[in-house]
Design a protein around this motif. Structure first.
Motif, PDB file in Angstrom:
ATOM      1  N   MET A  22      16.919   1.061 -14.705  1.00  0.00           N
ATOM      2  CA  MET A  22      16.632   2.184 -13.808  1.00  0.00           C
ATOM      3  C   MET A  22      15.131   2.438 -13.685  1.00  0.00           C
ATOM      4  O   MET A  22      14.651   2.835 -12.624  1.00  0.00           O
ATOM      5  N   ALA A  23      14.397   2.186 -14.772  1.00  0.00           N
ATOM      6  CA  ALA A  23      12.944   2.424 -14.756  1.00  0.00           C
ATOM      7  C   ALA A  23      12.173   1.165 -14.345  1.00  0.00           C
ATOM      8  O   ALA A  23      10.945   1.169 -14.362  1.00  0.00           O
ATOM      9  N   LYS A  24      12.883   0.103 -14.012  1.00  0.00           N
ATOM     10  CA  LYS A  24      12.300  -1.181 -13.576  1.00  0.00           C
ATOM     11  C   LYS A  24      11.335  -1.745 -14.615  1.00  0.00           C
ATOM     12  O   LYS A  24      10.215  -2.161 -14.306  1.00  0.00           O
ATOM     13  N   VAL A  25      11.757  -1.696 -15.883  1.00  0.00           N
ATOM     14  CA  VAL A  25      10.991  -2.317 -16.965  1.00  0.00           C
ATOM     15  C   VAL A  25      11.966  -3.152 -17.804  1.00  0.00           C
ATOM     16  O   VAL A  25      13.174  -3.150 -17.549  1.00  0.00           O
ATOM     17  N   SER A  26      11.427  -3.847 -18.825  1.00  0.00           N
ATOM     18  CA  SER A  26      12.308  -4.625 -19.692  1.00  0.00           C
ATOM     19  C   SER A  26      12.854  -3.738 -20.809  1.00  0.00           C
ATOM     20  O   SER A  26      12.271  -2.678 -21.116  1.00  0.00           O
ATOM     21  N   ARG A  27      13.955  -4.172 -21.418  1.00  0.00           N
ATOM     22  CA  ARG A  27      14.505  -3.422 -22.549  1.00  0.00           C
ATOM     23  C   ARG A  27      13.505  -3.404 -23.701  1.00  0.00           C
ATOM     24  O   ARG A  27      13.431  -2.442 -24.453  1.00  0.00           O
ATOM     25  N   GLN A  28      12.721  -4.495 -23.824  1.00  0.00           N
ATOM     26  CA  GLN A  28      11.713  -4.576 -24.891  1.00  0.00           C
ATOM     27  C   GLN A  28      10.709  -3.421 -24.772  1.00  0.00           C
ATOM     28  O   GLN A  28      10.312  -2.838 -25.769  1.00  0.00           O
ATOM     29  N   THR A  29      10.323  -3.107 -23.525  1.00  0.00           N
ATOM     30  CA  THR A  29       9.351  -2.025 -23.315  1.00  0.00           C
ATOM     31  C   THR A  29       9.936  -0.684 -23.778  1.00  0.00           C
ATOM     32  O   THR A  29       9.268   0.084 -24.475  1.00  0.00           O
ATOM     33  N   ILE A  30      11.191  -0.435 -23.404  1.00  0.00           N
ATOM     34  CA  ILE A  30      11.845   0.815 -23.830  1.00  0.00           C
ATOM     35  C   ILE A  30      11.926   0.870 -25.355  1.00  0.00           C
ATOM     36  O   ILE A  30      11.615   1.887 -25.974  1.00  0.00           O
ATOM     37  N   SER A  31      12.294  -0.267 -25.951  1.00  0.00           N
ATOM     38  CA  SER A  31      12.422  -0.339 -27.405  1.00  0.00           C
ATOM     39  C   SER A  31      11.068  -0.077 -28.085  1.00  0.00           C
ATOM     40  O   SER A  31      10.991   0.662 -29.065  1.00  0.00           O
ATOM     41  N   LEU A  32      10.010  -0.670 -27.534  1.00  0.00           N
ATOM     42  CA  LEU A  32       8.667  -0.468 -28.109  1.00  0.00           C
ATOM     43  C   LEU A  32       8.247   1.000 -28.028  1.00  0.00           C
ATOM     44  O   LEU A  32       7.672   1.545 -28.972  1.00  0.00           O
ATOM     45  N   ILE A  33       8.534   1.651 -26.889  1.00  0.00           N
ATOM     46  CA  ILE A  33       8.157   3.066 -26.721  1.00  0.00           C
ATOM     47  C   ILE A  33       8.933   3.926 -27.719  1.00  0.00           C
ATOM     48  O   ILE A  33       8.369   4.804 -28.380  1.00  0.00           O
ATOM     49  N   GLU A  34      10.229   3.643 -27.856  1.00  0.00           N
ATOM     50  CA  GLU A  34      11.056   4.425 -28.790  1.00  0.00           C
ATOM     51  C   GLU A  34      10.596   4.243 -30.231  1.00  0.00           C
ATOM     52  O   GLU A  34      10.680   5.172 -31.030  1.00  0.00           O
ATOM     53  N   ARG A  35      10.137   3.041 -30.555  1.00  0.00           N
ATOM     54  CA  ARG A  35       9.667   2.783 -31.925  1.00  0.00           C
ATOM     55  C   ARG A  35       8.230   3.260 -32.136  1.00  0.00           C
ATOM     56  O   ARG A  35       7.632   3.012 -33.174  1.00  0.00           O
ATOM     57  N   GLU A  36       7.662   3.887 -31.095  1.00  0.00           N
ATOM     58  CA  GLU A  36       6.291   4.427 -31.119  1.00  0.00           C
ATOM     59  C   GLU A  36       5.258   3.345 -31.397  1.00  0.00           C
ATOM     60  O   GLU A  36       4.269   3.555 -32.081  1.00  0.00           O
TER      61      GLU A  36
END
Lengths: 67, 225
Positions: A22-36
């Motif tokens: 939905m945010a047009k990014v990779s899952r890795q990017t979301i994971s990196l942001i969540e892991r700070e």
């Protein structure tokens, strides 16, 4: 930088892969942001804020010494 | 504890390295060239076999539908398997090149040379499969064709910020590692030349050139931004 991504995902019943699409990014990017481990660009932050229909400042938080 | 562990590993690596440098000249590697080449071919065949298995597994997972947290878990598995798959293919390409060089220089066995050429072609073919698999895993992305002259640039453009961040970290670490390893290789080759009296000067010059070109390219890229 801290974020409420995980909490907001749970609220909207989204997994990382769905949010990433939905945010047009990779899952890795979301994971990196969540892991700070990664501070997103303004563009990604805006896309994520639109997915959750929340202002950016309600999703991402900086400690005082980071500013 | 960590320093002690590093010191111990460094000591063991150094000891094995010096031992190899001292014993290699008297071993007459040429005598065992055929066995070494065949051994390397077996390693390449195993690597390609395992990579084929990974290819099938990734393709199978990409064709299945998952929901909820399971979808994320499967994506992590696919991502890791794809990276392992890339590593296996790259390793097989390097090892088959080494085997082919061995066959040409030391073994001079025409059958082994032909097998080496065939395995090199198979390894190269697997690189095409890898690019095809990338399109299967990321159908939403505009993955360039491997024949495209600007393939690497376009492939990097397809990565998003988070992926570029991961790539940058990985490349920075490997760049530093490459620098250290090449310096060690130059020192090792020089010591080997002195001990064995087989001059490795040509290799030393090549390695020094690689160091100069790689660092020059990196620093020019950084400087001109």
């Amino acid at each position: 930088m801290r974020s409420r991504l995980k909490e907001l995902r749970a609220r909207d019943g989204l997994n990382q892969t769905q949010l990433a699409k939905m945010a047009k990014v990779s899952r890795q990017t979301i994971s990196l942001i969540e892991r700070e481990e990664f501070v997103p660009s303004l563009l990604i932050a805006v896309r994520i804020s639109r997915v959750f229909n929340e202002p950016i400042e309600n999703i991402f938080f900086f400690e005082e010494d980071e500013l | 504890m960590k320093t002690l562990k590093q010191l111990l590993i460094g000591g063991v690596v150094g000891f094995v390295g010096v031992l190899l440098l001292l014993t290699l000249p008297s071993l007459h590697v040429e005598k065992y060239a055929n066995i070494i080449v065949i051994g390397l071919f077996v390693v390449v065949a195993i690597l390609l076999g395992v990579s084929l298995l990974f290819h099938i597994q990734i393709k199978k997972l990409s064709g299945m539908e998952f929901h909820g947290d399971e979808e994320d878990e499967v994506d992590v598995i696919k991502y890791r398997k794809f990276n392992d798959y890339s590593l296996l293919i790259q390793s097989s390409s390097v090892i088959v090149l080494l085997a082919l060089c061995f066959a040409l220089i030391a073994s001079k066995n025409i059958v082994l040379i032909i097998i080496g050429i065939i395995l090199s072609l198979v390894s190269y073919l697997f690189t095409f499969f890898m690019m095809h698999l990338m399109k299967v895993v990321h159908p939403e992305r505009n993955i360039p064709e491997i024949s495209d002259p600007k393939f690497t640039e376009k492939l990097l453009d397809e990565a998003d910020d988070g992926e570029k961040y991961i790539i940058m970290h990985g490349l920075y670490k490997s760049h530093n590692l490459l620098n250290s390893i090449l310096v060690f290789a130059i020192v090792g080759s020089t010591i080997y030349s002195l001990v064995s009296e087989h001059s490795q000067l040509f290799s030393v010059i090549l390695m020094a050139l690689v160091l100069l070109i790689v660092n020059g390219k990196y620093l020019l890229s950084v400087r001109n931004k």
